[in-house]
Design a protein around this motif. Structure first.
Motif, PDB file in Angstrom:
ATOM      1  N   CYS A 326       0.765  -1.248   0.108  1.00  0.00           N
ATOM      2  CA  CYS A 326       0.103   0.072  -0.043  1.00  0.00           C
ATOM      3  C   CYS A 326       0.750   1.241  -0.171  1.00  0.00           C
ATOM      4  CB  CYS A 326      -0.941   0.232   1.074  1.00  0.00           C
ATOM      5  SG  CYS A 326      -2.249  -1.015   1.265  1.00  0.00           S
ATOM      6  N   LYS A 327       2.078   1.317   0.824  1.00  0.00           N
ATOM      7  CA  LYS A 327       2.843   2.425   1.093  1.00  0.00           C
ATOM      8  C   LYS A 327       3.580   2.647  -0.350  1.00  0.00           C
ATOM      9  CE  LYS A 327       3.389   4.018   4.375  1.00  0.00           C
ATOM     10  NZ  LYS A 327       4.323   3.651   5.422  1.00  0.00           N
ATOM     11  N   TYR A 328       3.850   1.558  -1.325  1.00  0.00           N
ATOM     12  CA  TYR A 328       4.425   1.864  -2.607  1.00  0.00           C
ATOM     13  C   TYR A 328       3.506   2.731  -3.406  1.00  0.00           C
ATOM     14  CZ  TYR A 328       5.669   1.024  -7.361  1.00  0.00           C
ATOM     15  OH  TYR A 328       5.917   0.943  -8.613  1.00  0.00           O
ATOM     16  N   ILE A 329       2.174   2.262  -3.296  1.00  0.00           N
ATOM     17  CA  ILE A 329       1.373   3.081  -4.255  1.00  0.00           C
ATOM     18  C   ILE A 329       1.078   4.504  -3.684  1.00  0.00           C
ATOM     19  CG2 ILE A 329      -1.199   3.281  -5.303  1.00  0.00           C
ATOM     20  CD1 ILE A 329      -0.934  -0.028  -5.278  1.00  0.00           C
ATOM     21  N   TYR A 330       0.844   4.538  -2.520  1.00  0.00           N
ATOM     22  CA  TYR A 330       0.505   5.898  -1.639  1.00  0.00           C
ATOM     23  C   TYR A 330       1.645   6.878  -1.921  1.00  0.00           C
ATOM     24  CZ  TYR A 330      -1.314   8.609   2.033  1.00  0.00           C
ATOM     25  OH  TYR A 330      -2.209   9.606   2.889  1.00  0.00           O
ATOM     26  N   VAL A 331       2.793   6.530  -1.778  1.00  0.00           N
ATOM     27  CA  VAL A 331       3.984   7.135  -1.977  1.00  0.00           C
ATOM     28  C   VAL A 331       4.145   7.826  -3.337  1.00  0.00           C
ATOM     29  CG1 VAL A 331       6.489   7.565  -1.862  1.00  0.00           C
ATOM     30  CG2 VAL A 331       5.379   6.523   0.187  1.00  0.00           C
ATOM     31  N   ARG A 332       3.916   6.726  -4.206  1.00  0.00           N
ATOM     32  CA  ARG A 332       3.951   7.152  -5.788  1.00  0.00           C
ATOM     33  C   ARG A 332       3.015   8.402  -6.086  1.00  0.00           C
ATOM     34  NH1 ARG A 332       5.230   3.390 -10.880  1.00  0.00           N
ATOM     35  NH2 ARG A 332       5.179   5.037 -12.507  1.00  0.00           N
ATOM     36  N   ILE A 333       1.786   8.119  -5.631  1.00  0.00           N
ATOM     37  CA  ILE A 333       0.686   9.152  -5.722  1.00  0.00           C
ATOM     38  C   ILE A 333       1.035  10.252  -5.321  1.00  0.00           C
ATOM     39  CG2 ILE A 333      -1.650   9.447  -5.667  1.00  0.00           C
ATOM     40  CD1 ILE A 333      -2.120   6.453  -5.576  1.00  0.00           C
ATOM     41  N   PHE A 334       1.304  10.350  -4.010  1.00  0.00           N
ATOM     42  CA  PHE A 334       1.442  11.768  -3.292  1.00  0.00           C
ATOM     43  C   PHE A 334       2.777  12.133  -3.051  1.00  0.00           C
ATOM     44  CE2 PHE A 334      -2.670   9.909  -1.668  1.00  0.00           C
ATOM     45  CZ  PHE A 334      -3.441  10.853  -2.392  1.00  0.00           C
ATOM     46  N   ARG A 335       3.826  11.447  -3.550  1.00  0.00           N
ATOM     47  CA  ARG A 335       5.065  12.220  -3.384  1.00  0.00           C
ATOM     48  C   ARG A 335       5.347  13.630  -3.902  1.00  0.00           C
ATOM     49  NH1 ARG A 335      10.156   8.035  -4.320  1.00  0.00           N
ATOM     50  NH2 ARG A 335      11.709   9.009  -3.135  1.00  0.00           N
ATOM     51  N   ARG A 339       0.105  15.785   1.034  1.00  0.00           N
ATOM     52  CA  ARG A 339      -0.942  15.168   1.240  1.00  0.00           C
ATOM     53  C   ARG A 339      -0.924  14.028   2.065  1.00  0.00           C
ATOM     54  NH1 ARG A 339      -6.192  16.709  -0.557  1.00  0.00           N
ATOM     55  NH2 ARG A 339      -5.488  17.145  -2.667  1.00  0.00           N
ATOM     56  N   MET A 340       0.081  13.208   2.062  1.00  0.00           N
ATOM     57  CA  MET A 340       0.557  11.933   2.797  1.00  0.00           C
ATOM     58  C   MET A 340       0.667  12.256   4.116  1.00  0.00           C
ATOM     59  SD  MET A 340       4.025  10.713   1.903  1.00  0.00           S
ATOM     60  CE  MET A 340       3.976  10.906   0.189  1.00  0.00           C
ATOM     61  N   HIS A 341       0.734  13.488   4.438  1.00  0.00           N
ATOM     62  CA  HIS A 341       1.108  13.905   5.881  1.00  0.00           C
ATOM     63  C   HIS A 341      -0.285  14.394   6.662  1.00  0.00           C
ATOM     64  CE1 HIS A 341       5.244  14.284   4.036  1.00  0.00           C
ATOM     65  NE2 HIS A 341       5.343  13.516   5.217  1.00  0.00           N
ATOM     66  N   LYS A 342      -1.348  14.516   5.947  1.00  0.00           N
ATOM     67  CA  LYS A 342      -2.579  15.077   6.394  1.00  0.00           C
ATOM     68  C   LYS A 342      -3.372  13.914   7.242  1.00  0.00           C
ATOM     69  CE  LYS A 342      -1.753  19.250   4.956  1.00  0.00           C
ATOM     70  NZ  LYS A 342      -1.547  20.480   6.108  1.00  0.00           N
ATOM     71  N   ARG A 343      -4.402  14.550   7.788  1.00  0.00           N
ATOM     72  CA  ARG A 343      -5.362  13.556   8.268  1.00  0.00           C
ATOM     73  C   ARG A 343      -6.718  13.818   7.681  1.00  0.00           C
ATOM     74  NH1 ARG A 343      -2.431  13.664  13.341  1.00  0.00           N
ATOM     75  NH2 ARG A 343      -1.318  11.953  13.769  1.00  0.00           N
ATOM     76  N   ASN A 344      -6.929  14.148   6.658  1.00  0.00           N
ATOM     77  CA  ASN A 344      -8.158  14.656   5.860  1.00  0.00           C
ATOM     78  C   ASN A 344      -8.712  13.635   5.141  1.00  0.00           C
ATOM     79  OD1 ASN A 344      -6.775  14.508   3.406  1.00  0.00           O
ATOM     80  ND2 ASN A 344      -6.212  16.760   3.478  1.00  0.00           N
ATOM     81  N   LEU A 345      -9.845  13.825   4.639  1.00  0.00           N
ATOM     82  CA  LEU A 345     -10.665  12.722   4.200  1.00  0.00           C
ATOM     83  C   LEU A 345     -10.067  12.121   2.772  1.00  0.00           C
ATOM     84  CD1 LEU A 345     -13.232  11.191   3.684  1.00  0.00           C
ATOM     85  CD2 LEU A 345     -14.182  13.058   2.215  1.00  0.00           C
ATOM     86  N   VAL A 346      -9.288  12.983   1.825  1.00  0.00           N
ATOM     87  CA  VAL A 346      -8.688  12.616   0.830  1.00  0.00           C
ATOM     88  C   VAL A 346      -7.486  11.566   1.361  1.00  0.00           C
ATOM     89  CG1 VAL A 346      -7.231  13.055  -1.131  1.00  0.00           C
ATOM     90  CG2 VAL A 346      -9.306  14.452  -0.813  1.00  0.00           C
TER      91      VAL A 346
END
Length: 455
Positions: A326-335, A339-346
């Motif tokens: 999951c982190k591989y995809i998440y970092v690739r999208i939001f690098r 965004r990856m440091h937020k606690r919002n809905l997105v």
């Protein structure tokens, strides 16, 4: 091949070199998580050991050591005691060296967060897509293997209390829930449970087999076996050291990446010792017909108890691999964004959606492939052979390009790493042959079946 024979790689590229390489900017060389000083969610929080819970070292142990350890006694029976011990210890030593090289590559290129990033460093966008896809595919199949193992465990404990597909769905839901934390530090609490779980399960199995002695008391130092059976056993040993695929991600979330070698040595000492002792003891008392996993060689009651105690490691070892996927995809999208440091809905919604999709795919694979264990051997041959062994030799050759004959030490290390690349190629080629033959010869066709899969 001891790790202290590895030369430290050259210093990271200077600002001037970065600008020359990247058209005046240097985002490629930035840390994968960026500046976290004021971040709501901070990722670089893992310590190597001296913390509660014991963090990176314990996560690496939990990710690497799972029920695969209980397949090693049957591998020893197929190979003979002496060759199996040599392979378990020898492949463990080589895996220590190759893990160290991965750490050196990460220090040279701090932005590398995955095998895909490493592929981009060496081969550009093509390397990124090939290695990133291979890493993701391998992790998903490992996730699927844990869902399948969960359903086997539930069938064993409940004596096939309901449809196996239902047990698979329960495993999917439980794994997905445990993957919800976005940082490895939070997952590290689970890793302690996993470690205690596998230690207890292995000890119960060893003690039970030692008391019941289902074997005839005869063990073979060497055996006369075919290439097919022997190399299938070797793939079991290779899979036991298949944790390297996640190492870049683990190092990226360490407070002090230079502490990584300590975690590596802790992992490799622990897993090599456990593998050797468990395989020797269980083979000694289980005999040449010892089951795989070895729980099948104990009485039904002990098997239920051991499987029940193993529930945390069955789930958590899969969860850690799922988290890395999951982190591989998440970092690739939001690098490059916050965004990856937020606690919002997105941010939260994206993480949950990625996890749900990947675990659903893993469940489908586990249910749809009737010869899953054989296909897992195929995937192991194709990917673990390179991620744990061959690629590290290529990493070293890339880091030291132009210096192969600069000193006797470099010449020696060049030869060593060329041999490691050859080991990866051999494991891949022969592994593909024997696993492909196993798939061809297996008549099973029970896709999406409610039948008891614990037999």
């Amino acid at each position: 091949m001891a790790p202290n024979h590895v030369d430290h790689v050259e210093d990271p590229p200077s600002d001037r070199e970065k600008k020359q390489d990247h058209g005046g900017t240097s985002p490629t060389y930035e840390d994968p998580f960026g500046d976290e000083e004021f971040a709501e969610v901070k990722y670089r929080t893992l310590r190597w050991w001296y913390a509660l819970p014991p963090q990176c070292g314990m996560i690496m142990i939990a990710e690497t050591i799972s029920l695969g350890i209980l397949s090693l006694p049957s591998a020893m029976a197929a190979l003979g005691l002496v060759p199996a011990v040599i392979l378990i210890i020898g492949l463990g030593l080589v895996a220590t060296y190759t893990g160290y090289v991965i750490g050196q590559f990460k220090l040279r290129y701090p932005h590398v967060h995955s095998m895909g990033d490493a592929g981009e460093v060496m081969l550009g966008p093509f390397g990124r897509e090939v290695m990133g896809t291979a890493q993701l595919l391998f992790l998903i199949f490992i996730m699927g293997s844990h869902i399948l193992t969960f359903s086997v465990m539930m069938n064993t404990v409940t004596e096939h209390g309901t449809c196996s597909i239902v047990f698979g769905v329960v495993g999917l839901i439980l794994s997905f829930i445990c993957t919800l934390p976005r940082t490895l530090k939070k997952v590290s609490w689970l890793s302690i449970c996993s470690f205690i779980s596998i230690i207890a399960s292995v000890l119960i199995t060893m003690i039970a087999i030692g008391i019941q002695r289902p074997g005839d008391g005869h063990v073979d130092a060497t055996v006369d076996t075919s290439l097919y059976k022997g190399f299938l056993a070797v793939t079991n040993i290779v899979f036991a050291y298949a944790g390297h695929v996640a190492f870049f991600g683990f190092i990226s979330e360490m407070e002090t990446p230079t502490d990584y070698p300590k975690t590596l040595y802790m992992l490799q000492f622990t897993d090599t010792t456990m593998y050797t002792i468990a395989a020797l003891v269980i083979y000694r008392y289980g005999g040449k017909d010892v089951a795989s996993p070895a729980l099948g060689s104990t009485s039904p009651l002990v098997s239920k108890i051991a499987y029940g105690i193993a529930i945390p490691t069955i789930v958590i070892a899969g969860v850690i691999n799922g988290h890395v996927a999951c982190k591989y995809i998440y970092v690739r999208i939001f690098r490059g964004t916050d965004r990856m440091h937020k606690r919002n809905l997105v941010s939260l919604g994206s993480w949950m959606l990625i996890g749900l999709v990947l675990w659903t795919i893993a469940w489908i694979i586990a249910e749809a492939i009737p010869v899953f264990s054989n296909l897992l051997s195929l995937i192991t041959a194709l990917f673990a052979s390179w991620f744990t062994y061959g690629m590290s030799g290529i990493f070293w050759l890339f880091l030291n390009r132009g210096k192969y004959t600069s000193s006797p030490r470099k010449i020696f290390l060049t030869v060593v790493n060329l041999i490691i690349v050859g080991i990866g190629g051999c494991l891949c080629g022969l592994g593909l042959y024997v696993s492909g033959k196993a798939i061809h010869d297996d008549p099973s066709n029970a896709s999406f079946s409610c039948a008891n899969n614990a037999g």
